[in-house]
Design a protein around this motif. Structure first.
Motif, PDB file in Angstrom:
ATOM      1  N   GLU A 130       0.831  -1.204   0.000  1.00 18.93           N
ATOM      2  CA  GLU A 130       0.000   0.000   0.000  1.00 18.93           C
ATOM      3  C   GLU A 130       0.870   1.261   0.000  1.00 18.93           C
ATOM      4  N   TYR A 131       1.913   1.240   0.809  1.00 14.79           N
ATOM      5  CA  TYR A 131       2.782   2.427   0.896  1.00 14.79           C
ATOM      6  C   TYR A 131       3.481   2.718  -0.436  1.00 14.79           C
ATOM      7  N   LYS A 132       3.670   1.715  -1.263  1.00 11.82           N
ATOM      8  CA  LYS A 132       4.299   1.947  -2.565  1.00 11.82           C
ATOM      9  C   LYS A 132       3.457   2.877  -3.438  1.00 11.82           C
ATOM     10  N   ARG A 133       2.173   2.978  -3.140  1.00 11.29           N
ATOM     11  CA  ARG A 133       1.282   3.811  -3.941  1.00 11.29           C
ATOM     12  C   ARG A 133       1.231   5.262  -3.458  1.00 11.29           C
ATOM     13  N   THR A 134       1.891   5.557  -2.350  1.00 12.81           N
ATOM     14  CA  THR A 134       1.710   6.862  -1.701  1.00 12.81           C
ATOM     15  C   THR A 134       2.064   8.033  -2.611  1.00 12.81           C
ATOM     16  N   SER A 196       8.495   7.020   2.565  1.00 13.19           N
ATOM     17  CA  SER A 196       9.817   7.395   2.040  1.00 13.19           C
ATOM     18  C   SER A 196      10.946   6.727   2.802  1.00 13.19           C
ATOM     19  N   ARG A 197      10.674   6.326   4.056  1.00 14.54           N
ATOM     20  CA  ARG A 197      11.736   5.775   4.888  1.00 14.54           C
ATOM     21  C   ARG A 197      11.708   4.256   4.963  1.00 14.54           C
ATOM     22  N   ILE A 198      10.801   3.644   4.222  1.00 17.00           N
ATOM     23  CA  ILE A 198      10.793   2.181   4.111  1.00 17.00           C
ATOM     24  C   ILE A 198      11.629   1.818   2.882  1.00 17.00           C
ATOM     25  N   PRO A 199      12.804   1.212   3.057  1.00 18.65           N
ATOM     26  CA  PRO A 199      13.695   0.944   1.907  1.00 18.65           C
ATOM     27  C   PRO A 199      13.001   0.213   0.756  1.00 18.65           C
ATOM     28  N   GLU A 200      12.199  -0.784   1.076  1.00 19.74           N
ATOM     29  CA  GLU A 200      11.541  -1.553   0.023  1.00 19.74           C
ATOM     30  C   GLU A 200      10.589  -0.674  -0.792  1.00 19.74           C
ATOM     31  N   VAL A 201       9.958   0.278  -0.117  1.00 17.16           N
ATOM     32  CA  VAL A 201       9.050   1.208  -0.809  1.00 17.16           C
ATOM     33  C   VAL A 201       9.850   2.197  -1.655  1.00 17.16           C
TER      34      VAL A 201
END
Length: 807
Positions: A130-134, A196-201
């Motif tokens: 979900e965070y990848k869509r932010t 932004s602070r999740i490396p995978e994202v």
């Protein structure tokens, strides 16, 4: 901020000089007069556009000229769709909601519902997927806000119908209020930071997504979202005060002495007919600001009279100076509250310059480069003055009130040996110039301007022409609405507006649009139409054939309508200055057209303020290039080509006092930086006069002619509000544009129409919009090898300053 407020159209010095001239702009080609003629001759036989891929191209090319040059042709052309839709309106810009004034309310409400769904979804994100869509979701949220705010703001400014103006204003207010709510919604900021602070994202994001995320984080930060509640409220209160005081400052610019009264004999040298128009009861009442004062400073022979006019012309009304000092002090407080050393540091953090120190390095380097030209110009003016100055008028030195007078005398001598403006204008009909722009773009970038019949209700005035931009490889890529003719109540300032940005339309949006089209009672015929409110879309082969909303642009100019009566067949003829203005504004349009990014926050001209003028300033150079003149400059009656040597003579006149213009702009850039330093924090509350001291300190240090004590011109410096701490940008982009012109487009004969040069500039600069660091764009275009430019910072700024402004 989720909505990056549309940049106010830069009213550059050449535009201001259409109303009140200070110093002349220069435009240079690298060829001498003999070389100009040779270059034009070398391509005179190759007059048609470079591509013959489609048999319709020649037809479109001819039609383009006619829709702007022939009123009867335009009337017939624009009426072809009169009975389309059964005579019903297709909506402004083909926005299906905007067929009537009430549609603005519906448009805003439907858009608001879409926005709220996105906000709820983003606030609920928990998983990595979900965070990848932010970044994409927040960019779409920003786009939805822009769809209403940008379009409504434009319509309320230009539409002649008061009812539609009011409806657009209401829609603008509704969305602007919601935007301000979003800018203080801490949850959105928190979710963006977390993503932004999740490396995978972060690693899954494209370069555009990373850039947009960084932009939105900075915008949230600038709206004080990280502050405690008390400080955030203080930030909001100060921000509101800045807006109000700044607007009041601009609206109330006036001279301390509005009029001066003279015996008419003291105005000897000024046009006697004009003097009689100003005469009342035996005395001349001369306005101290505007054209009459400027004309007097250029022509009045008596130096004492000129001095009196100059002092009044440069002395601002005191109350407005108080407003300016309040504005500057509050901005300094705003920066301090946000954790910045100064307002300049806060503003420049996301610009190419980065810091005020780098700006000062650029301006210092530019001043050093320009110094020899200024000294040479001063020498020429002093020689003129020594020939007729009285002993009591300081014959061996140039006073501030002397410069305009002796500059005008010097230039009048040059103009007497050149072709008059009206004879040059005969070769610059509006239609041939538009045709020439299309041919130039086709040669350089493979794109052309194709007239399209407007649908009923699509435009806000019958004189507005619609052009579709067609790419040889990509098809339809943009729409331009050209509102180029004067009319009562219309702003005289030329401008470029982006009404809708480029952006990729996702699969989920298409599903949403399909539902919407089935629920709106035939308002939209397809999901593709509903996805962009009825405005233009097309598939982008550069992005795996994804569906994109197309840039929709409005160009505003104020050219005279063609004459009627016996001269009814004569088209609108442009002066050389108007010609250059049109090329400038089309440079902005070109950036919007080619900057077809997947995310709207970095589309087209949505880039750093100190990068946004590069394409438009560069375009000015093309207007007078001999190989470009050969594409379009033909006599409106005989179709004979222009002699480029005559244009070159005019260019030489324009550039004669270029050093003085550059010096003037350096002074204003320096003053802007000083005003937006931390110094206003030390100004006494309710005090008065500090801005005047600073103004004189800058002039004493950098000006070649001392400013007399008692003046306070800063009260007329309206750009301080809209372009606080970034006034250097225009000079900065002129320096870069001059380098790109010489190194990219003039490195070989006929380089101004070289497809290889055009391809490089499009791929390295235009196509990125704001999605790539400006320094990397410049370094790529110039094929830099030492890495100084690509790295940016103080060293790069000094390097650009060292290039100088020589056009």
């Amino acid at each position: 901020m989720l909505k990056r407020l549309q940049r106010r159209p830069w009213i550059c010095q050449s535009c201001l000089r259409q109303q009140q001239r200070s110093t002349k702009r220069c435009l240079v080609t690298s060829s001498n007069t003999k070389g100009s003629a040779a270059a034009a001759a070398s391509i005179a036989d190759d007059y048609q556009p470079v591509s013959k891929a489609s048999p319709s191209i020649s037809h479109d090319d001819r039609t383009l000229r006619q829709v702007f040059d022939s009123a009867p042709f335009w009337k017939e052309f624009s009426s072809k769709n009169k009975y389309h839709y059964g005579g019903k309106s297709a909506g402004l810009f083909q926005n299906r909601y905007l067929t009537r004034p009430e549609g603005f309310q519906t448009f805003a409400q439907v858009t608001l519902q879409k926005c709220k769904k996105i906000v709820s979804r983003v606030l609920a994100y928990e998983s990595v997927e979900e965070y990848k869509r932010t970044a994409k979701d927040l960019d779409r949220l920003s786009d939805l806000l822009c769809r209403v705010i940008d379009l409504s703001d434009f319509v309320r400014s230009v539409h002649p119908d008061p009812e539609i103006q009011a409806a657009a204003h209401q829609a603008y207010g509704m969305m602007f209020e919601y935007m301000n709510v979003l800018n203080t919604t801490t949850g959105l900021n928190d979710q963006l930071k977390k993503a932004s602070r999740i490396p995978e994202v972060y690693n899954s994001w494209s370069e555009e997504e990373r850039t947009v995320a960084a932009i939105l984080e900075k915008d949230f930060s600038k709206s004080a979202i990280d502050l405690e509640d008390t400080d955030r409220q203080a930030f909001v209160d100060i921000s509101n005060e800045v807006v109000q005081v700044g607007s009041d400052f601009v609206d109330n610019m006036a001279a301390a002495t509005p009029f001066l009264n003279f015996e008419s004999s003291r105005l000897k040298g000024m046009d006697p007919v004009f003097v009689r128009q100003l005469t009342r009861w035996g005395k001349v009442s001369l306005p101290t600001v505007g054209m009459p004062a400027t004309l007097a400073l250029r022509t009045v022979e008596d130096a004492d009279t000129r001095r009196e006019i100059y002092m009044a012309n440069r002395t601002s009304e005191k109350e407005n100076l108080r407003r300016l000092e309040q504005l500057l002090k509050r901005r300094a407080e705003l920066a301090k509250l946000s954790g910045y050393e100064s307002f300049g540091h806060m503003t420049l953090a996301d610009k190419m310059a980065k810091t005020p120190e780098a700006v000062l390095s650029f301006l210092d380097a530019l001043a050093q480069d320009n110094s020899p030209r200024v000294k040479d110009e001063m020498r020429q003016l002093l020689e003129l003055k020594k020939g007729d100055a009285r002993s009591g008028n300081f014959p061996s030195e140039m006073n501030a009130w002397d410069r305009e007078y002796y500059t005008a005398r010097l230039l009048s001598t040059m103009r007497s040996n050149t072709r008059p403006d009206d004879l040059l204008s005969a070769y610059f009909s509006l239609g041939t110039v538009m045709q020439g722009l299309s041919r130039l773009f086709h040669r350089l970038y493979g794109i052309r301007l194709v007239p399209r019949e407007p649908l009923p209700g699509e435009t806000w005035n019958p004189d507005v022409r619609r052009l579709d931009v067609i790419d040889d490889q990509e098809g339809h890529i943009a729409v331009i609405y050209c509102d180029l003719f004067e009319r009562l109540g219309k702003s005289p300032n030329p401008a470029h507006f982006t009404l809708r940005c480029s952006r990729r339309i996702g699969d989920e949006e298409m599903q949403e649009a399909a539902e919407l089209s089935s629920q709106t009672g035939g308002l939209f015929t397809t999901a593709q139409e509903a996805a962009n409110d009825g405005l233009a879309t097309n598939f982008n082969p550069r992005d795996r054939n994804a569906l994109y909303q197309l840039p929709t642009i409005a160009l505003i100019c104020d050219f005279a309508l063609p004459p009627s009566g016996q001269q009814g067949n004569r088209p609108t003829l442009l002066t050389f200055r108007e010609l250059t203005t049109l090329f400038h504004e089309m440079g902005h349009a070109l950036h919007s057209i080619c900057g077809r990014t997947a995310l709207q926050n970095v589309s087209g001209t949505r880039c750093a303020t100190d990068f946004a003028e590069l394409p438009s300033v560069l375009m000015e150079n093309f207007a007078a290039a001999p190989e470009v003149l050969a594409l379009y400059a033909r006599h409106w009656e005989t179709d004979a080509p222009i002699d480029p040597a005559r244009v070159q003579e005019r260019v030489e006149v324009e550039r004669r006092m270029a050093g003085a213009e550059v010096e003037s702009q350096v002074l204003l850039g320096m003053l802007d930086q000083q005003y937006h330093s931390s110094m206003p924090l030390s100004w006494p509350e309710g005090g008065f006069g500090e801005s005047t001291k600073m103004y004189h300190n800058v002039w004493d240090k950098y000006s070649s002619i001392p400013e007399p004590a008692g003046t306070s011109w800063q009260g007329f410096f309206g750009h301080l509000f809209g372009y606080g701490a970034t006034y250097y940008s225009y000079l900065f982009d002129r320096a870069i544009a001059g380098k790109v012109w010489s190194d990219v487009f003039q490195r070989r004969q006929a380089g101004a129409v070289d497809p290889e040069a055009g391809h490089r500039f499009r791929e390295e600069v235009l196509s990125w919009g704001g999605g790539r660091d400006g320094w990397r764009c410049v370094a790529g275009a110039l094929q830099e090898r030492d890495g100084v430019l690509a790295e940016g910072g103080k060293g790069a700024m000094e390097k650009v300053g060292g290039w100088g402004v020589h056009s």
